[in-house]
Design a protein around this motif. Sequence first.
Motif, PDB file in Angstrom:
ATOM      1  N   THR A 133       0.834  -1.201   0.000  1.00  0.00           N
ATOM      2  CA  THR A 133       0.000   0.000   0.000  1.00  0.00           C
ATOM      3  C   THR A 133       0.871   1.255   0.000  1.00  0.00           C
ATOM      4  O   THR A 133       0.615   2.207  -0.752  1.00  0.00           O
ATOM      5  N   ALA A 134       1.895   1.262   0.841  1.00  0.00           N
ATOM      6  CA  ALA A 134       2.801   2.415   0.902  1.00  0.00           C
ATOM      7  C   ALA A 134       3.513   2.620  -0.431  1.00  0.00           C
ATOM      8  O   ALA A 134       3.680   3.760  -0.896  1.00  0.00           O
TER       9      ALA A 134
ATOM     10  N   HIS B 111       1.093   4.215  -2.890  1.00  0.00           N
ATOM     11  CA  HIS B 111       0.938   5.649  -2.614  1.00  0.00           C
ATOM     12  C   HIS B 111       2.162   6.434  -3.095  1.00  0.00           C
ATOM     13  O   HIS B 111       2.019   7.517  -3.672  1.00  0.00           O
ATOM     14  N   GLU B 112       3.350   5.889  -2.863  1.00  0.00           N
ATOM     15  CA  GLU B 112       4.555   6.627  -3.244  1.00  0.00           C
ATOM     16  C   GLU B 112       4.705   6.710  -4.751  1.00  0.00           C
ATOM     17  O   GLU B 112       5.164   7.735  -5.279  1.00  0.00           O
TER      18      GLU B 112
ATOM     19  N   PRO C 147       8.858   4.899  -0.102  1.00  0.00           N
ATOM     20  CA  PRO C 147       7.554   4.376   0.326  1.00  0.00           C
ATOM     21  C   PRO C 147       7.363   4.398   1.838  1.00  0.00           C
ATOM     22  O   PRO C 147       6.230   4.504   2.321  1.00  0.00           O
TER      23      PRO C 147
ATOM     24  N   ARG D  83       7.602   6.573   3.915  1.00  0.00           N
ATOM     25  CA  ARG D  83       6.921   7.756   4.456  1.00  0.00           C
ATOM     26  C   ARG D  83       5.445   7.444   4.723  1.00  0.00           C
ATOM     27  O   ARG D  83       4.837   8.036   5.599  1.00  0.00           O
ATOM     28  N   PHE D  84       4.875   6.489   3.969  1.00  0.00           N
ATOM     29  CA  PHE D  84       3.472   6.131   4.160  1.00  0.00           C
ATOM     30  C   PHE D  84       3.286   4.949   5.107  1.00  0.00           C
ATOM     31  O   PHE D  84       2.155   4.551   5.373  1.00  0.00           O
ATOM     32  N   LEU D  85       4.388   4.402   5.600  1.00  0.00           N
ATOM     33  CA  LEU D  85       4.302   3.432   6.698  1.00  0.00           C
ATOM     34  C   LEU D  85       4.218   4.173   8.030  1.00  0.00           C
ATOM     35  O   LEU D  85       3.614   3.689   8.982  1.00  0.00           O
TER      36      LEU D  85
ATOM     37  N   PRO E 121      -0.656   7.033   7.302  1.00  0.00           N
ATOM     38  CA  PRO E 121      -1.369   7.044   6.017  1.00  0.00           C
ATOM     39  C   PRO E 121      -1.540   8.476   5.541  1.00  0.00           C
ATOM     40  O   PRO E 121      -1.560   9.419   6.339  1.00  0.00           O
TER      41      PRO E 121
END
Length: 413
Positions: A275-276, A279-280, A334, A336-338, A341
């Motif tokens: 998922t991260a 998003h990245e 990635p 950064r989104f771990l 959210p």
Amino acid sequence: MDAHRRPLIDRTPALLAEGYAWLPNRMRETTGSVLSTRLLGRPALAVRGPRAVRFFYDESHVHRHGAVPAPVLDTLFGQGAVHTLDGDAHRARKELFLPLLEADRVARLTDHVTAAWDEAVRSWSERPRVVLFDEAAVVLTRGVCDWAGIPPGAVDAEPLARDLLAMVDGFATPGPRQLRARRARARQETRTARLVEEVRSGALAAPADSMLARVARHRDTAQGPLDSRTAAVELLNVLRPTVAVSWFVAFAAHALHRWPAHRERLRGGDGAFATAFAHEVRRFYPFAPFLGGRTVRELTWHGESVPAGGILLLDVYGQNHDEELWGDPYTFRPGRFLDRPPAPDELIPQGGGDPAHGHRCPGERVTVGLLESLAVRLARLEYTVPGQDLRIPLRRVPTRPRSGFAVTGVRAP
């Protein structure tokens, strides 16, 4: 107008020359969060930032009716599309797309697409060279048509995929690409309208809860059923953005090639990381440069104003690369989104606001779900990346790796 203020210069030629960099470049020349300019012959105000997203999506500020230029309607969205409506009319039409917000429906679409991907991979291993951008489009077309309730014999996936790609590829530029996009849209609207008519007449069966059946029976507020051409436009507005995920698939392959350390974590089935990573990819790589609407009344933002009937722009590419929001915006990270959210009005590759009622793309959840699954499959796929032009030109809108990301020696996992 202030007597000492210089008349605004129309920046349309600069936009065509600079592409994604046009608005961020102009923003850097000012305060970095607001810009007064002129575009397409009208005064325009460009804004950026989470608060600006909420300002932009306030229906008392902006209308979409009459805001989308005719070349974009004739290529990307289609005449009479939901994107051109406001208020109650927009909310009534938006009900057509609510299945794109339901987790179980998104999961089913993902299942259709991944099944088509797994089948395609077996044939790729028999071919000397595969262009992932093009092949992903065919896979996505087959998957979304199955999910939408279109019978397999009713469409030919490969030419439909080419036309859907052309509609996206040609919306933002004059010349041959736009001509191909116009022809593709006209061709597919005619074919899709015929499908709608066959469903309505009973000549073609479609599952009752399918998108094909939904557009065939949809009624706008106090009006009757959509005419078959408008119904075709809205069905294509489900198929086209799904196939546009091809851009993100090519970008995901590009990211795995440049930063191969992410491959192992994706291969291991770490869902949170997938998922991260999705998003990245959506944040880092360029997709939509900006969004626009017509101002309902005079608006002021951070001391800059635009009159009624002007243009309000939301700087999508600039916000997704804003140092104040992301810290290191030009680093692909990635993780950064771990840590957390993304807030809905921070990460806006497909717009902002409320997707259920506003103009944010209702297919965003679909994009993320598909990209999560396909990125894992890409990471598990064995292939060689031969020499090719992998540059991503920012002057081209929409852009992608120039080669489409070609691979050889594909070996199924």
